[in-house]
Design a protein around this motif. Sequence first.
Motif, PDB file in Angstrom:
ATOM      1  N   ALA A  33       2.541  18.257 -44.536  1.00 22.98           N
ATOM      2  CA  ALA A  33       2.818  18.418 -43.109  1.00 22.98           C
ATOM      3  C   ALA A  33       3.598  17.216 -42.585  1.00 22.98           C
ATOM      4  CB  ALA A  33       1.512  18.559 -42.341  1.00 22.98           C
ATOM      5  N   THR A  34       4.515  17.477 -41.665  1.00 22.45           N
ATOM      6  CA  THR A  34       5.310  16.402 -41.080  1.00 22.45           C
ATOM      7  C   THR A  34       5.264  16.497 -39.562  1.00 22.45           C
ATOM      8  OG1 THR A  34       7.309  17.737 -41.160  1.00 22.45           O
ATOM      9  CG2 THR A  34       6.916  16.264 -43.011  1.00 22.45           C
ATOM     10  N   MET A  35       5.059  15.346 -38.929  1.00 20.40           N
ATOM     11  CA  MET A  35       5.093  15.280 -37.467  1.00 20.40           C
ATOM     12  C   MET A  35       6.541  15.170 -37.043  1.00 20.40           C
ATOM     13  SD  MET A  35       3.168  15.100 -34.776  1.00 20.40           S
ATOM     14  CE  MET A  35       3.203  14.567 -33.092  1.00 20.40           C
ATOM     15  N   LYS A  36       6.976  16.070 -36.194  1.00 21.88           N
ATOM     16  CA  LYS A  36       8.361  16.081 -35.755  1.00 21.88           C
ATOM     17  C   LYS A  36       8.580  14.997 -34.714  1.00 21.88           C
ATOM     18  CE  LYS A  36       8.949  19.930 -38.046  1.00 21.88           C
ATOM     19  NZ  LYS A  36       9.226  19.894 -39.429  1.00 21.88           N
ATOM     20  N   ASP A  37       9.732  14.342 -34.776  1.00 20.44           N
ATOM     21  CA  ASP A  37      10.077  13.350 -33.766  1.00 20.44           C
ATOM     22  C   ASP A  37      10.452  14.055 -32.473  1.00 20.44           C
ATOM     23  OD1 ASP A  37       9.664  11.037 -35.219  1.00 20.44           O
ATOM     24  OD2 ASP A  37      11.677  11.038 -36.058  1.00 20.44           O
ATOM     25  N   ILE A  38      10.029  13.481 -31.355  1.00 19.12           N
ATOM     26  CA  ILE A  38      10.383  14.074 -30.075  1.00 19.12           C
ATOM     27  C   ILE A  38      11.472  13.275 -29.376  1.00 19.12           C
ATOM     28  CG2 ILE A  38       8.145  15.142 -29.773  1.00 19.12           C
ATOM     29  CD1 ILE A  38       7.506  12.932 -27.741  1.00 19.12           C
ATOM     30  N   PHE A  39      11.893  12.177 -29.950  1.00 20.04           N
ATOM     31  CA  PHE A  39      12.936  11.354 -29.334  1.00 20.04           C
ATOM     32  C   PHE A  39      14.166  11.373 -30.193  1.00 20.04           C
ATOM     33  CE2 PHE A  39       8.946   9.493 -27.801  1.00 20.04           C
ATOM     34  CZ  PHE A  39       9.137   9.708 -26.462  1.00 20.04           C
ATOM     35  N   PRO A  40      15.366  11.374 -29.702  1.00 20.60           N
ATOM     36  CA  PRO A  40      15.739  11.321 -28.294  1.00 20.60           C
ATOM     37  C   PRO A  40      15.933  12.691 -27.665  1.00 20.60           C
ATOM     38  CG  PRO A  40      17.681  10.983 -29.606  1.00 20.60           C
ATOM     39  CD  PRO A  40      16.526  11.148 -30.570  1.00 20.60           C
ATOM     40  N   THR A  41      15.942  13.761 -28.445  1.00 22.77           N
ATOM     41  CA  THR A  41      16.305  15.056 -27.873  1.00 22.77           C
ATOM     42  C   THR A  41      15.142  16.034 -27.791  1.00 22.77           C
ATOM     43  OG1 THR A  41      16.928  15.864 -30.059  1.00 22.77           O
ATOM     44  CG2 THR A  41      18.674  14.887 -28.726  1.00 22.77           C
ATOM     45  N   GLY A  42      13.989  15.688 -28.282  1.00 18.25           N
ATOM     46  CA  GLY A  42      12.856  16.602 -28.253  1.00 18.25           C
ATOM     47  C   GLY A  42      12.824  17.505 -29.470  1.00 18.25           C
ATOM     48  N   TYR A  43      11.716  18.167 -29.651  1.00 24.90           N
ATOM     49  CA  TYR A  43      11.547  19.114 -30.747  1.00 24.90           C
ATOM     50  C   TYR A  43      11.545  20.510 -30.155  1.00 24.90           C
ATOM     51  CZ  TYR A  43       9.365  21.791 -34.463  1.00 24.90           C
ATOM     52  OH  TYR A  43       9.107  22.730 -35.408  1.00 24.90           O
ATOM     53  N   TRP A  44      12.577  21.293 -30.474  1.00 26.62           N
ATOM     54  CA  TRP A  44      12.745  22.605 -29.881  1.00 26.62           C
ATOM     55  C   TRP A  44      12.475  23.733 -30.872  1.00 26.62           C
ATOM     56  CZ3 TRP A  44      12.520  22.405 -24.947  1.00 26.62           C
ATOM     57  CH2 TRP A  44      12.973  21.270 -24.283  1.00 26.62           C
ATOM     58  N   PHE A  69       3.138  22.636 -32.719  1.00 27.83           N
ATOM     59  CA  PHE A  69       2.748  22.949 -31.351  1.00 27.83           C
ATOM     60  C   PHE A  69       2.556  21.680 -30.524  1.00 27.83           C
ATOM     61  CE2 PHE A  69       1.859  27.289 -32.733  1.00 27.83           C
ATOM     62  CZ  PHE A  69       2.237  28.010 -31.610  1.00 27.83           C
ATOM     63  N   VAL A  70       1.971  20.629 -31.120  1.00 28.02           N
ATOM     64  CA  VAL A  70       1.791  19.361 -30.405  1.00 28.02           C
ATOM     65  C   VAL A  70       3.153  18.762 -30.053  1.00 28.02           C
ATOM     66  CG1 VAL A  70       0.989  16.980 -30.656  1.00 28.02           C
ATOM     67  CG2 VAL A  70      -0.492  18.866 -31.324  1.00 28.02           C
ATOM     68  N   SER A  71       4.066  18.726 -31.016  1.00 24.02           N
ATOM     69  CA  SER A  71       5.398  18.178 -30.759  1.00 24.02           C
ATOM     70  C   SER A  71       6.135  18.997 -29.707  1.00 24.02           C
ATOM     71  CB  SER A  71       6.223  18.147 -32.048  1.00 24.02           C
ATOM     72  OG  SER A  71       5.633  17.313 -33.001  1.00 24.02           O
ATOM     73  N   PHE A  72       6.028  20.309 -29.792  1.00 22.36           N
ATOM     74  CA  PHE A  72       6.704  21.171 -28.826  1.00 22.36           C
ATOM     75  C   PHE A  72       6.093  21.016 -27.436  1.00 22.36           C
ATOM     76  CE2 PHE A  72       7.581  25.450 -26.969  1.00 22.36           C
ATOM     77  CZ  PHE A  72       8.962  25.330 -26.931  1.00 22.36           C
ATOM     78  N   GLY A  73       4.776  20.882 -27.366  1.00 18.88           N
ATOM     79  CA  GLY A  73       4.113  20.670 -26.080  1.00 18.88           C
ATOM     80  C   GLY A  73       4.512  19.356 -25.432  1.00 18.88           C
ATOM     81  N   MET A  74       4.596  18.290 -26.244  1.00 19.19           N
ATOM     82  CA  MET A  74       5.043  17.005 -25.721  1.00 19.19           C
ATOM     83  C   MET A  74       6.486  17.096 -25.249  1.00 19.19           C
ATOM     84  SD  MET A  74       3.265  14.433 -28.463  1.00 19.19           S
ATOM     85  CE  MET A  74       3.742  12.921 -27.671  1.00 19.19           C
ATOM     86  N   THR A  75       7.320  17.836 -25.977  1.00 20.47           N
ATOM     87  CA  THR A  75       8.710  18.010 -25.584  1.00 20.47           C
ATOM     88  C   THR A  75       8.809  18.744 -24.251  1.00 20.47           C
ATOM     89  OG1 THR A  75       9.474  17.997 -27.870  1.00 20.47           O
ATOM     90  CG2 THR A  75      10.904  19.055 -26.266  1.00 20.47           C
ATOM     91  N   LEU A  76       8.037  19.811 -24.098  1.00 19.50           N
ATOM     92  CA  LEU A  76       8.054  20.545 -22.834  1.00 19.50           C
ATOM     93  C   LEU A  76       7.566  19.681 -21.679  1.00 19.50           C
ATOM     94  CD1 LEU A  76       6.768  24.118 -23.760  1.00 19.50           C
ATOM     95  CD2 LEU A  76       9.085  23.425 -23.173  1.00 19.50           C
TER      96      LEU A  76
END
Length: 143
Positions: A33-44, A69-76
Motif C-alpha cells: 500500500a502507498t499513501m498518495k501525496d496531496i501536495f502540490p496538486t492533490g490526489y484526484w 479515501f483518506v488522501s482524497f478526503g484531505m484533497t477535497l
Amino acid sequence: MNKKLYALFSGLLPVILLSSFLFLLSTSPVSAATMKDIFPTGYWATKGLLECSQQGCTLDDLIQTALNFVSFGMTLALFVGAPILFAYGGVMILISGGSPDKLGQGKKILTGTLIGALIVLCAYLIIKTFVSLLGISGIGGFS
C-alpha cells in the motif's frame, strides 16, 4: 469538561483510532500500500479509489483503498471545501451591513475554516515527519 471540547474529542477519537489501526496494518513488510501525496496538486484518483487486483480483493487492497479515501478526503477538504468556506465567510462579512450578528457569523466561518485546514495540514505533516524520523521508508507505502 467543556461541552465543545468534549464534542471535539468525541468526534476525533474514532478518526484517530481508525487511522492508527490502518497505519499499524499498513506497516507490515509485505504490504504494498502507498499513501498518495496531496501536495502540490492533490490526489484526484485518476485510476479510481478502489484498488482490487485480478485475483480479488486482499488485505493490501483494502488498506490501499482506505489510504486512497483518506488522501482524497484531505484533497477535497483542502482544495474544494476550504476555498468555498473562505469565500462564503468573506462574503458574509462584506454583506453584513454593520449587523453584528452577520459579522460575527462571517468571522466564525473564517476562523473555523482556518482551524480545520490547519488541523488537516498539521496531521499530514506530523505523520510524514514521524515516519521519516523512524526510517520507515518503503514500509507501508511511505517513501
